[in-house]
Design a protein around this motif. Structure first.
Motif, short mmCIF file in Angstrom:
data_model
loop_
_atom_site.label_atom_id
_atom_site.label_comp_id
_atom_site.label_asym_id
_atom_site.label_seq_id
_atom_site.Cartn_x
_atom_site.Cartn_y
_atom_site.Cartn_z
N MET A 372 0.84 -1.19 0.00
CA MET A 372 0.00 0.00 0.00
C MET A 372 0.88 1.26 0.00
N PHE A 373 0.32 2.34 -0.48
CA PHE A 373 1.11 3.57 -0.60
C PHE A 373 1.42 4.13 0.78
N ASP A 374 2.68 4.50 0.96
CA ASP A 374 3.17 5.10 2.21
C ASP A 374 3.49 6.57 1.93
N THR A 375 2.77 7.45 2.58
CA THR A 375 2.96 8.89 2.34
C THR A 375 4.32 9.38 2.80
N THR A 376 4.94 8.68 3.74
CA THR A 376 6.24 9.11 4.26
C THR A 376 7.36 8.80 3.27
#
Length: 463
Positions: A372-376
């Motif tokens: 899943m996409f990790d904003t960090t």
């Protein structure tokens, strides 16, 4: 999924496939599994990306489209086997070997390609020529390294069972067999290589040398009818050489009781894992973790089917050309005129190959493995819920629609199997035997041959 449920499924397929038939049809199987998987990935990704951008729905980026093309190009061996076995086909049938062999090898290729493409899910990554070259090198290194680990593990297992032959009970032999089966997967997993490729290679080696490949007269007659040659004479010449190979011979190193039970237990494990994956698919099909869209569902199914529709006829033509060239070369070099031109994939077989490309547990396990996409960090995919719904729709369509239509298609094309007095007769195969087998052979050595099933029935001892 990938670490627990998938390895038994792949290992069971690698052990179960008939190695003699696989070698006979190695050229088209290799073309479909390697070149076909890459081509199908590209076609599917192009159709999905372009189609989603033209329709009034979420546009799937090219990275996610390529990942979807890679994971959906994986053919499920157990789903394919269930359809073919219900039709009464065996590993002596060309269609059976082609479909099963492709589903086995293309799993490894699809997974290595999938793992390579997942590394591109990074917003900070600038895709240029150097990055693409690194990705290609990563694909080659992972494939070759995983293959080497699997072969070395299979060789080590062979030496172990040859050394411990007669020192273990059948129960311990079965337990150690399954321990050796999964060792290469976790070795590759530690170094971030493909454990599936390693398990396929390990399964081949262990089936050849640990389980053993004991040929009989039926195999010789099948070899004679299909290729016009028999391995009986070569087996006699190689007897003395094989006796010197205490470890790597085709007699096997398992006790009779362990040998009788190991295949059954492998099939039980594989079926349980496959059932668990499909149960998970059914339970969470309409959960909030899936983002369903009618447009994306239709375009994903269309891309999945069209990718195979484009790939199969193109590569079948290439395979037929290679077979003809090899046949002409064998005709020139063979002193006795013994020719093995391989299998010719005609249009009817191509249509069956298109319908029999069933997706299943492997595709669903791969889509769950997408991060899943990790904003960090900026890594991962923002479209995993959409990819999960598209994968589920494609799996359901291929299994229920294409898989359900395959028996009727086979019957319509003349590949129906008719059971008569406990014998199996395949119409095109019998016609080909009548055409290729010399008249003096049909009237002399094998006067009652009607098909492979008849040979098997006649070879059984009378009670």
């Amino acid at each position: 999924f990938l670490r627990i449920m998938v390895p038994p499924i792949v290992f069971e397929a690698a052990v179960k496939i008939n190695k003699q038939s696989f070698r006979r049809h190695a050229l088209p199987i290799t073309i479909y599994a390697i070149v076909g998987t890459l081509a199908s990935t590209a076609f599917t990704a192009a159709i999905l990306h372009k189609g989603s951008s033209m329709l009034n729905c979420t546009t799937i980026p090219i990275k996610e489209s390529l990942i979807f093309g890679a994971l959906i190009s994986s053919i499920d061996p157990i789903a394919v086997l269930s359809v073919l076995n219900n039709m009464g086909m065996t590993d002596s049938d060309a269609i059976y070997v082609l479909i099963f062999g492709e589903s086995l090898l293309n799993d490894g290729v699809a997974i290595v390609l999938f793992q390579t493409l997942v590394h591109f899910l990074d917003e900070t990554l600038v895709v240029d020529a150097e990055v693409i070259f690194d990705a290609i090198m990563h694909f080659v290194v992972v494939a070759c390294g995983s293959l080497s680990v699997g072969m070395l593990s299979g060789a080590s297992a062979t030496i172990y069972f040859a050394t411990m032959n007669g020192c273990q009970t059948p129960l311990v032999e079965c337990i150690m067999f399954f321990c050796w089966a999964i060792i290469p997967y976790y070795i590759c997993d530690m170094v971030e290589w493909s454990g599936i490729v390693a398990i396929v290679a390990n399964g081949f080696v262990m089936d050849l040398f640990v389980v053993g490949q004991k040929r009989n007269n039926v195999d010789d007659e099948i070899e004679f009818l299909v290729n016009g040659t028999s391995n009986g004479s070569s087996r006699t010449r190689n007897n003395n050489r094989r006796q010197c190979r205490s470890f790597f011979n085709y007699e096997g190193h398992l006790s009779e009781m362990a040998n009788n039970h190991v295949h059954f237990v492998i099939e039980i494990f594989a079926t349980l894992m496959e059932t668990a994956i499909f149960a998970y698919l059914g339970l969470f099909l309409f959960s909030s973790r899936y983002h369903w869209s009618a447009y994306l569902t239709i375009i994903s199914i269309f891309a999945t089917v069209m990718g195979r529709v484009i790939m199969i006829p193109t590569l079948s033509h290439i395979s037929n050309v290679f077979n003809r060239v090899r046949g002409q070369r064998n005709r020139t070099n063979s002193p006795r005129g013994e020719i093995n031109e391989g299998v010719h994939v005609d249009r009817r077989m191509q249509l069956v190959l298109i319908f029999a490309g069933l997706r299943g547990a492997m595709s669903f396990a791969l889509v769950e493995h997408i991060p899943m996409f990790d904003t960090t960090t900026g890594q991962g995919s923002r479209f995993k819920p959409e990819l999960k719904s598209m994968t589920s729709a494609s799996v359901i369509f291929t299994v229920f629609v294409l898989g359900g239509a395959t028996p009727y298609l086979l019957e319509r094309l003349g590949y129906s199997l008719t059971k008569e007095q406990d014998s199996v007769e395949i119409t095109p195969l019998v016609q080909r035997h009548k055409k290729e087998t010399p008249s003096h052979v049909r009237q002399g050595a094998f006067p009652t041959v009607r098909g492979i099933g008849s040979i098997r029935q006649r070879a059984q001892p009378s009670r």
